[in-house]
Scaffold this active site. Structure first.
Site, PDB file in Angstrom:
ATOM      1  N   SER A  10      13.057  18.946 -56.020  1.00  9.75           N
ATOM      2  CA  SER A  10      12.736  17.981 -57.075  1.00  9.75           C
ATOM      3  C   SER A  10      13.963  17.129 -57.371  1.00  9.75           C
ATOM      4  O   SER A  10      15.006  17.653 -57.789  1.00  9.75           O
ATOM      5  CB  SER A  10      12.309  18.719 -58.345  1.00  9.75           C
ATOM      6  OG  SER A  10      12.452  17.840 -59.449  1.00  9.75           O
ATOM      7  N   HIS A  35       9.851  16.110 -54.046  1.00  5.94           N
ATOM      8  CA  HIS A  35       9.081  16.205 -55.290  1.00  5.94           C
ATOM      9  C   HIS A  35       9.657  15.213 -56.313  1.00  5.94           C
ATOM     10  O   HIS A  35      10.851  15.237 -56.610  1.00  5.94           O
ATOM     11  CB  HIS A  35       9.171  17.640 -55.815  1.00  5.94           C
ATOM     12  CG  HIS A  35       8.320  17.935 -57.000  1.00  5.94           C
ATOM     13  ND1 HIS A  35       6.981  18.274 -56.912  1.00  5.94           N
ATOM     14  CD2 HIS A  35       8.615  17.964 -58.331  1.00  5.94           C
ATOM     15  CE1 HIS A  35       6.500  18.502 -58.130  1.00  5.94           C
ATOM     16  NE2 HIS A  35       7.462  18.314 -59.010  1.00  5.94           N
ATOM     17  N   ASP A  37       9.289  13.765 -60.143  1.00  3.59           N
ATOM     18  CA  ASP A  37       8.744  14.078 -61.465  1.00  3.59           C
ATOM     19  C   ASP A  37       8.658  12.828 -62.329  1.00  3.59           C
ATOM     20  O   ASP A  37       9.676  12.265 -62.728  1.00  3.59           O
ATOM     21  CB  ASP A  37       9.638  15.113 -62.153  1.00  3.59           C
ATOM     22  CG  ASP A  37       9.480  16.484 -61.525  1.00  3.59           C
ATOM     23  OD1 ASP A  37       8.335  16.962 -61.443  1.00  3.59           O
ATOM     24  OD2 ASP A  37      10.494  17.062 -61.106  1.00  3.59           O
ATOM     25  N   MET A  39       7.624  11.224 -65.804  1.00  2.95           N
ATOM     26  CA  MET A  39       7.396  11.615 -67.207  1.00  2.95           C
ATOM     27  C   MET A  39       7.369  10.371 -68.087  1.00  2.95           C
ATOM     28  O   MET A  39       8.175   9.456 -67.890  1.00  2.95           O
ATOM     29  CB  MET A  39       8.522  12.531 -67.687  1.00  2.95           C
ATOM     30  CG  MET A  39       8.728  13.749 -66.804  1.00  2.95           C
ATOM     31  SD  MET A  39       9.964  14.844 -67.494  1.00  2.95           S
ATOM     32  CE  MET A  39      10.139  16.035 -66.162  1.00  2.95           C
ATOM     33  N   HIS A  68       4.527  14.120 -58.998  1.00  2.00           N
ATOM     34  CA  HIS A  68       3.975  14.968 -60.063  1.00  2.00           C
ATOM     35  C   HIS A  68       3.925  14.134 -61.338  1.00  2.00           C
ATOM     36  O   HIS A  68       4.962  13.840 -61.937  1.00  2.00           O
ATOM     37  CB  HIS A  68       4.902  16.198 -60.200  1.00  2.00           C
ATOM     38  CG  HIS A  68       4.566  17.119 -61.315  1.00  2.00           C
ATOM     39  ND1 HIS A  68       5.431  18.111 -61.736  1.00  2.00           N
ATOM     40  CD2 HIS A  68       3.456  17.230 -62.108  1.00  2.00           C
ATOM     41  CE1 HIS A  68       4.879  18.791 -62.734  1.00  2.00           C
ATOM     42  NE2 HIS A  68       3.692  18.262 -62.990  1.00  2.00           N
ATOM     43  N   MET A  70       3.465  13.637 -64.994  1.00  2.00           N
ATOM     44  CA  MET A  70       3.406  14.282 -66.317  1.00  2.00           C
ATOM     45  C   MET A  70       3.251  13.155 -67.327  1.00  2.00           C
ATOM     46  O   MET A  70       4.160  12.828 -68.088  1.00  2.00           O
ATOM     47  CB  MET A  70       4.691  15.093 -66.553  1.00  2.00           C
ATOM     48  CG  MET A  70       4.707  16.394 -65.758  1.00  2.00           C
ATOM     49  SD  MET A  70       6.368  17.046 -65.557  1.00  2.00           S
ATOM     50  CE  MET A  70       6.884  16.109 -64.141  1.00  2.00           C
ATOM     51  N   MET A 140       2.531  25.387 -63.133  1.00  2.00           N
ATOM     52  CA  MET A 140       3.826  25.193 -63.805  1.00  2.00           C
ATOM     53  C   MET A 140       4.370  26.552 -64.233  1.00  2.00           C
ATOM     54  O   MET A 140       3.705  27.294 -64.949  1.00  2.00           O
ATOM     55  CB  MET A 140       3.672  24.318 -65.055  1.00  2.00           C
ATOM     56  CG  MET A 140       3.441  22.832 -64.831  1.00  2.00           C
ATOM     57  SD  MET A 140       4.651  21.973 -63.822  1.00  2.00           S
ATOM     58  CE  MET A 140       6.197  22.346 -64.662  1.00  2.00           C
ATOM     59  N   PHE A 146      11.648  19.135 -68.382  1.00  2.00           N
ATOM     60  CA  PHE A 146      13.074  19.201 -68.061  1.00  2.00           C
ATOM     61  C   PHE A 146      13.318  20.106 -66.867  1.00  2.00           C
ATOM     62  O   PHE A 146      12.584  21.089 -66.675  1.00  2.00           O
ATOM     63  CB  PHE A 146      13.859  19.739 -69.270  1.00  2.00           C
ATOM     64  CG  PHE A 146      13.635  18.916 -70.505  1.00  2.00           C
ATOM     65  CD1 PHE A 146      14.365  17.755 -70.730  1.00  2.00           C
ATOM     66  CD2 PHE A 146      12.643  19.272 -71.412  1.00  2.00           C
ATOM     67  CE1 PHE A 146      14.118  16.970 -71.849  1.00  2.00           C
ATOM     68  CE2 PHE A 146      12.386  18.496 -72.541  1.00  2.00           C
ATOM     69  CZ  PHE A 146      13.131  17.341 -72.756  1.00  2.00           C
ATOM     70  N   GLY A 147      14.362  19.784 -66.123  1.00  2.00           N
ATOM     71  CA  GLY A 147      14.807  20.676 -65.062  1.00  2.00           C
ATOM     72  C   GLY A 147      15.685  21.769 -65.648  1.00  2.00           C
ATOM     73  O   GLY A 147      16.074  21.728 -66.822  1.00  2.00           O
ATOM     74  N   GLY A 148      15.977  22.766 -64.842  1.00  2.00           N
ATOM     75  CA  GLY A 148      16.953  23.794 -65.218  1.00  2.00           C
ATOM     76  C   GLY A 148      16.475  24.821 -66.220  1.00  2.00           C
ATOM     77  O   GLY A 148      17.288  25.508 -66.830  1.00  2.00           O
ATOM     78  N   ASP A 178       6.156  25.348 -59.692  1.00  2.00           N
ATOM     79  CA  ASP A 178       7.159  24.364 -60.120  1.00  2.00           C
ATOM     80  C   ASP A 178       7.837  24.818 -61.407  1.00  2.00           C
ATOM     81  O   ASP A 178       7.193  24.923 -62.457  1.00  2.00           O
ATOM     82  CB  ASP A 178       6.434  23.025 -60.347  1.00  2.00           C
ATOM     83  CG  ASP A 178       7.389  21.887 -60.685  1.00  2.00           C
ATOM     84  OD1 ASP A 178       8.623  22.098 -60.693  1.00  2.00           O
ATOM     85  OD2 ASP A 178       6.881  20.780 -60.951  1.00  2.00           O
ATOM     86  N   GLY A 180      12.002  26.641 -62.354  1.00  2.00           N
ATOM     87  CA  GLY A 180      12.824  27.855 -62.331  1.00  2.00           C
ATOM     88  C   GLY A 180      12.818  28.603 -61.011  1.00  2.00           C
ATOM     89  O   GLY A 180      13.087  29.802 -60.981  1.00  2.00           O
ATOM     90  N   GLY A 200      14.497  22.244 -58.256  1.00  2.00           N
ATOM     91  CA  GLY A 200      15.350  21.123 -58.642  1.00  2.00           C
ATOM     92  C   GLY A 200      16.791  21.549 -58.794  1.00  2.00           C
ATOM     93  O   GLY A 200      17.631  21.317 -57.916  1.00  2.00           O
ATOM     94  N   SER A 201      17.101  22.226 -59.913  1.00  2.00           N
ATOM     95  CA  SER A 201      18.496  22.568 -60.193  1.00  2.00           C
ATOM     96  C   SER A 201      19.074  23.526 -59.153  1.00  2.00           C
ATOM     97  O   SER A 201      20.263  23.454 -58.831  1.00  2.00           O
ATOM     98  CB  SER A 201      18.621  23.149 -61.599  1.00  2.00           C
ATOM     99  OG  SER A 201      17.667  24.159 -61.804  1.00  2.00           O
TER     100      SER A 201
HETATM  101  C1  DX5 Z   1       9.687  20.152 -64.829  1.00  2.00           C
HETATM  102  C2  DX5 Z   1       9.475  19.498 -63.488  1.00  2.00           C
HETATM  103  C3  DX5 Z   1      10.075  20.255 -62.358  1.00  2.00           C
HETATM  104  C4  DX5 Z   1      11.565  20.400 -62.447  1.00  2.00           C
HETATM  105  C5  DX5 Z   1      11.955  21.654 -61.744  1.00  2.00           C
HETATM  106  O1  DX5 Z   1       9.020  19.446 -65.792  1.00  2.00           O
HETATM  107  O2  DX5 Z   1       8.107  19.335 -63.216  1.00  2.00           O
HETATM  108  O3  DX5 Z   1       9.699  19.712 -61.111  1.00  2.00           O
HETATM  109  O4  DX5 Z   1      12.273  19.348 -61.881  1.00  2.00           O
HETATM  110  O5  DX5 Z   1      13.305  21.857 -61.950  1.00  2.00           O
HETATM  111  P1  DX5 Z   1      13.959  23.300 -61.830  1.00  2.00           P
HETATM  112  O6  DX5 Z   1      13.756  23.757 -60.418  1.00  2.00           O
HETATM  113  O7  DX5 Z   1      15.372  23.060 -62.174  1.00  2.00           O
HETATM  114  O8  DX5 Z   1      13.254  24.190 -62.809  1.00  2.00           O
HETATM  115 ZN    ZN Z   2       7.528  18.790 -61.080  1.00  2.00          ZN
END
Ligand code: DX5
Ligand code: ZN
Length: 222
Positions: A10, A35, A37, A39, A68, A70, A140, A146-148, A178, A180, A200-201
């Site tokens: 991501s 991927h 995201d 938003m 994706h 959102m 999900m 948010f990532g991380g 998707d 963590g 992502g992270s």
């Molecule tokens: C969260 C996103 C994810 C996010 C995942 O809203 O949909 O795709 O980037 O990031 P990590 O892998 O850091 O949880």
């Molecule tokens: Zn996503």
């Protein structure tokens, strides 16, 4: 495990100042999808990427873009994101009044794959009458925005239930997980039936990005 596992980094956690280079690095590590995201600040409390950035990412890679959404009222924007380069497109079932119609619309574009995303508290029963029309379900494993964030452990049983719904009816539908995901839990989600892993992270926060992608693939190869 005989299902082919797809790794989808991501870019939410990428360095946007050198996005094309970051995308090249995940490709070098063997990523299968990118991927993206999207938003809108309404459906989720964050604002990220629009179609212009999707177009730019598309120009920088030959990998398919997994977009994706959102966003509220995704029906207003799906055409624009497909024109911009999305070949996998998911939206949240709570975000539209007409999920079935929207899936049909996405699938009218040849080769475009349609997915429905479920928030952590969204029941899997939403899938009952639409599952056979889907190419993938996005489970999900964090609250979107948010990532991380930390993986929600209850997502494991949800993946298992969705996998059972799919397999017991003989459908050909992938499960994308998707939130963590890292090399520490990739094996667990694959064992429950996920076959697309978004990270992502764990990828873009690593000192060696290609190596991080390879590490997740290795952990998922069970
Ligand atoms: C969260 C996103 C994810 C996010 C995942 O809203 O949909 O795709 O980037 O990031 P990590 O892998 O850091 O949880
Ligand atoms: Zn996503």
């Amino acid at each position: 495990m005989d299902r082919e596992i797809l790794i989808a980094p991501s870019i939410l956690s990428a360095d946007f100042g050198c996005l094309a280079d970051q995308v090249k690095q995940v490709a070098e590590g063997g990523a299968d999808l990118i991927h993206v995201d999207v938003m809108d600040g309404h459906f989720v409390p964050n604002i990220t990427i629009g179609p212009l950035v999707v177009e730019a990412v598309k120009r920088s890679t030959t990998l398919p873009l997994d977009v994706h959404l959102m966003i509220d009222n995704p029906e207003k924007y799906v055409d624009r994101f497909i024109e911009a380069g999305a070949s996998w497109l998911s939206f949240h079932v709570e975000a539209t009044n007409h999920a079935h119609r929207l899936v049909q619309r996405i699938k009218e574009y040849p080769g475009t794959k349609a997915g429905i995303a479920l928030n952590p508290a969204t029941p899997v029963t939403h899938l009952q009458y639409i599952l056979e029309n889907l190419d993938f379900v996005l489970v999900m494993s964090v609250n979107p925005g948010f990532g991380g964030q930390k993986f929600i452990p209850g997502s494991l049983s949800k993946i298992e239930v969705v996998r059972h719904m799919i397999d017991s009816q003989g459908f050909d539908v992938r499960i994308e997980v998707d939130g963590g995901i890292s090399d520490k839990n990739a094996d667990k989600v694959v064992l429950k039936g996920a076959d697309i892993l978004v990270a992502g992270s764990a990828v873009f926060g690593a000192s060696n990005i290609p190596q991080a992608v390879r590490g997740i693939r290795k952990a998922a190869s069970i």
